[in-house]
Every structure is written in structure tokens, then in C-alpha cells.
Scaffold this motif. Structure first.
Motif, mmCIF file in Angstrom:
data_model
loop_
_atom_site.group_PDB
_atom_site.id
_atom_site.type_symbol
_atom_site.label_atom_id
_atom_site.label_comp_id
_atom_site.label_asym_id
_atom_site.label_seq_id
_atom_site.Cartn_x
_atom_site.Cartn_y
_atom_site.Cartn_z
ATOM 1 N N GLU A 67 -16.324 -2.189 -6.413
ATOM 2 C CA GLU A 67 -16.165 -2.889 -7.684
ATOM 3 C C GLU A 67 -17.487 -3.501 -8.152
ATOM 4 O OE1 GLU A 67 -14.261 -3.238 -5.078
ATOM 5 O OE2 GLU A 67 -12.301 -2.499 -5.731
ATOM 6 N N SER A 71 -19.542 -2.408 -11.415
ATOM 7 C CA SER A 71 -19.810 -3.457 -12.405
ATOM 8 C C SER A 71 -21.300 -3.547 -12.727
ATOM 9 C CB SER A 71 -19.301 -4.801 -11.877
ATOM 10 O OG SER A 71 -19.601 -5.847 -12.783
ATOM 11 N N ASN A 100 -7.365 4.507 -11.982
ATOM 12 C CA ASN A 100 -8.017 3.886 -13.128
ATOM 13 C C ASN A 100 -9.057 4.853 -13.700
ATOM 14 O OD1 ASN A 100 -9.705 2.390 -14.829
ATOM 15 N ND2 ASN A 100 -9.599 0.545 -13.568
ATOM 16 N N ASP A 108 -16.791 -0.105 -15.421
ATOM 17 C CA ASP A 108 -15.996 -1.304 -15.201
ATOM 18 C C ASP A 108 -15.110 -1.571 -16.413
ATOM 19 O OD1 ASP A 108 -14.960 -3.752 -14.551
ATOM 20 O OD2 ASP A 108 -16.861 -4.848 -14.679
ATOM 21 N N TYR A 109 -13.803 -1.458 -16.229
ATOM 22 C CA TYR A 109 -12.892 -1.611 -17.369
ATOM 23 C C TYR A 109 -12.956 -3.006 -17.982
ATOM 24 C CZ TYR A 109 -9.235 -4.504 -15.188
ATOM 25 O OH TYR A 109 -8.531 -5.541 -14.633
ATOM 26 N N LYS A 110 -13.355 -4.009 -17.180
ATOM 27 C CA LYS A 110 -13.445 -5.373 -17.706
ATOM 28 C C LYS A 110 -14.564 -5.512 -18.738
ATOM 29 C CE LYS A 110 -11.615 -7.428 -13.467
ATOM 30 N NZ LYS A 110 -11.884 -8.331 -12.316
ATOM 31 N N GLN A 111 -15.490 -4.561 -18.737
ATOM 32 C CA GLN A 111 -16.594 -4.572 -19.702
ATOM 33 C C GLN A 111 -16.353 -3.572 -20.838
ATOM 34 O OE1 GLN A 111 -20.606 -4.647 -17.854
ATOM 35 N NE2 GLN A 111 -19.596 -4.810 -15.857
ATOM 36 N N PHE A 179 -7.230 -0.969 -21.315
ATOM 37 C CA PHE A 179 -7.488 -2.333 -20.857
ATOM 38 C C PHE A 179 -6.227 -3.178 -20.995
ATOM 39 C CE2 PHE A 179 -8.528 -6.746 -21.910
ATOM 40 C CZ PHE A 179 -9.263 -7.117 -20.791
ATOM 41 N N GLU A 180 -5.559 -3.070 -22.131
ATOM 42 C CA GLU A 180 -4.341 -3.853 -22.359
ATOM 43 C C GLU A 180 -3.245 -3.453 -21.380
ATOM 44 O OE1 GLU A 180 -3.603 -3.066 -26.466
ATOM 45 O OE2 GLU A 180 -4.884 -4.714 -27.175
ATOM 46 N N ARG A 182 -3.704 -2.212 -18.413
ATOM 47 C CA ARG A 182 -4.134 -2.695 -17.099
ATOM 48 C C ARG A 182 -3.844 -4.178 -16.933
ATOM 49 N NH1 ARG A 182 -6.360 -0.314 -12.287
ATOM 50 N NH2 ARG A 182 -7.432 -1.986 -11.177
ATOM 51 N N GLU A 183 -4.164 -4.966 -17.941
ATOM 52 C CA GLU A 183 -3.941 -6.407 -17.876
ATOM 53 C C GLU A 183 -2.449 -6.721 -17.823
ATOM 54 O OE1 GLU A 183 -6.501 -9.082 -17.842
ATOM 55 O OE2 GLU A 183 -7.260 -7.207 -16.972
#
Length: 219
Positions: A67, A71, A100, A108-111, A179-180, A182-183
Motif C-alpha cells: 500500500e 501510494s 481493486n 492508490d484509489y484514495k488519490q 471510489f464511492e 469502495r468507501e
């Protein structure tokens, strides 16, 4: 009395005071005993045995988590080349095994807000080339080594997973959608974990303080 000059060797006692001690042999016998040894001059050094060459091994695996590596790569503008640890059995190439699509493409999906279409396509091309080479290697002399390192099924499925991942997140709308999702799933997982923990507490019926916890969970 015999003349000492008639004897080729001379024995010298180890201690002139009369006490016993090791005797030293000089003369021709000394030469015979040491004729197999090489006499070194003061400047010469004894020969050293050749040191064994270190065996070639895989590059040391990184101590950073996958991860973190993904990232950092995403934050630096995505891949420029295949990460060095992809040649390790325990390298970060295992991101291809994830469900994923961002992980599959080493992003990185968070970005997701800073990931561009070009970053997605660039990683896709680099990773596709890598896995194509491994797929072709299955028919080469290194077949068994490649199978042990990555797994035959992993290699066979890698290109399909990359194609699917690229299709899912090649646009900004696709990245936002995933992203949505995943969250949302992460929220469900967290709720289920909390619920299971509270159910475990119920096995005690009453906390040490005397507080009943049945009311904390509604079946």
C-alpha cells in the motif's frame, strides 16, 4: 673422544640449567623435516585461499507495505518503469491479485482526484509489457522458475485483469464511481466488525461494572 665435526647434526638441550625441556634439532635433520615447506622472505606474505563468490540471489524485498509503495508511486506521478521488487517472489507485483482495479494498475484509489487518464494508460502499458514477457517465459527455459515465483495462474490471468481494470478506471467518472463503491463497502465492513465485537461482549451477559449491554444491539 669423538670430534663434533664428524656428526652432521647437533642436539641442543631445551634448558641449559639441566631441567628437562624440548630439544631442538639443527643441521641436516632440520632441513629434512622442513623440506616440504616453502621458506618466505620478510617481504613475502603467505598465499590466501580464494574466497568463495557470493551466490546470486533475488534483490532484497522492500520492508515497505504494498500500500505504501503504491501510494508513493501514485503521489510521484505514477510508474516510470517496473518497480525493482517485481522480480522478487514476495514483491509488490502481487497487487495484480487484488480485486481493486486501482491496485491492479499500481495506483492508490484514495488519490483518485489527482489520478489522470494519462497516469492510468501509462501504468497500463508498463504493466502489460511486464506480464506479457512473463507469459512468453512460460514457454522458455526459465519456465519452472517463473512459475514458482509468480504462479502459473497469476501469469495467465494478469493481462485479463489489467484490461478489465483499465476499462473500469480509465475516465474520471469511472474512478469516482469505484471510489464511492469502495468507501461504501468499507463502511459496511466496519459496521459488521463492530457488531460482531459487541455480540462477543454479550457472551459475558454483564460487564464487570454491572452495566448490561443487551440494549446496545438490536437484533
Amino acid at each position: 673422544m669423538n670430534d663434533s665435526s664428524d656428526s652432521p647434526d647437533k642436539i641442543i638441550g631445551g634448558n641449559s640449567s639441566g631441567t628437562s625441556g624440548p630439544e631442538k634439532v639443527i643441521g641436516s635433520e632440520y632441513s629434512k623435516q622442513n623440506n616440504s615447506e616453502k621458506v618466505l622472505s620478510g617481504d613475502e606474505k603467505p598465499e590466501r585461499a580464494a574466497e568463495p563468490r557470493p551466490s546470486q540471489s533475488e534483490p532484497e524485498p522492500s520492508f515497505e507495505s504494498i500500500e505504501t509503495l503504491i501510494s508513493n508511486s501514485t503521489g510521484n506521478g505514477a510508474l516510470k518503469a517496473i518497480p525493482a521488487d517485481f522480480e522478487n517472489k514476495n514483491g509488490s507485483w502481487s497487487s495484480i491479485l487484488s480485486d481493486n482495479p486501482f491496485d491492479n494498475l499500481y495506483l492508490d484509489y484514495k488519490q483518485f482526484k489527482t489520478i489522470s487518464d494519462e497516469m492510468v494508460s501509462g501504468n497500463y502499458e508498463i504493466l502489460t509489457k511486464f506480464w506479457k514477457e512473463k507469459f512468453l517465459s512460460l514457454n522458455g527455459v526459465a519456465r519452472e522458475k517463473i512459475k514458482i515465483r509468480y504462479g502459473e495462474s497469476t501469469i495467465n490471468d494478469a493481462l485479463k485483469k489489467l484490461d478489465l481494470a483499465q476499462q473500469r478506471i480509465k475516465t474520471a467518472s469511472g474512478r469516482l464511481l469505484y471510489f464511492e463503491e469502495r468507501e461504501k463497502n468499507a463502511g459496511k465492513t466496519g459496521s459488521n466488525l463492530l457488531r460482531n465485537c459487541l455480540k462477543w461482549l454479550l457472551m459475558r451477559e454483564v460487564w464487570p461494572s454491572g452495566l448490561h449491554v443487551h440494549s446496545l444491539i438490536k437484533e
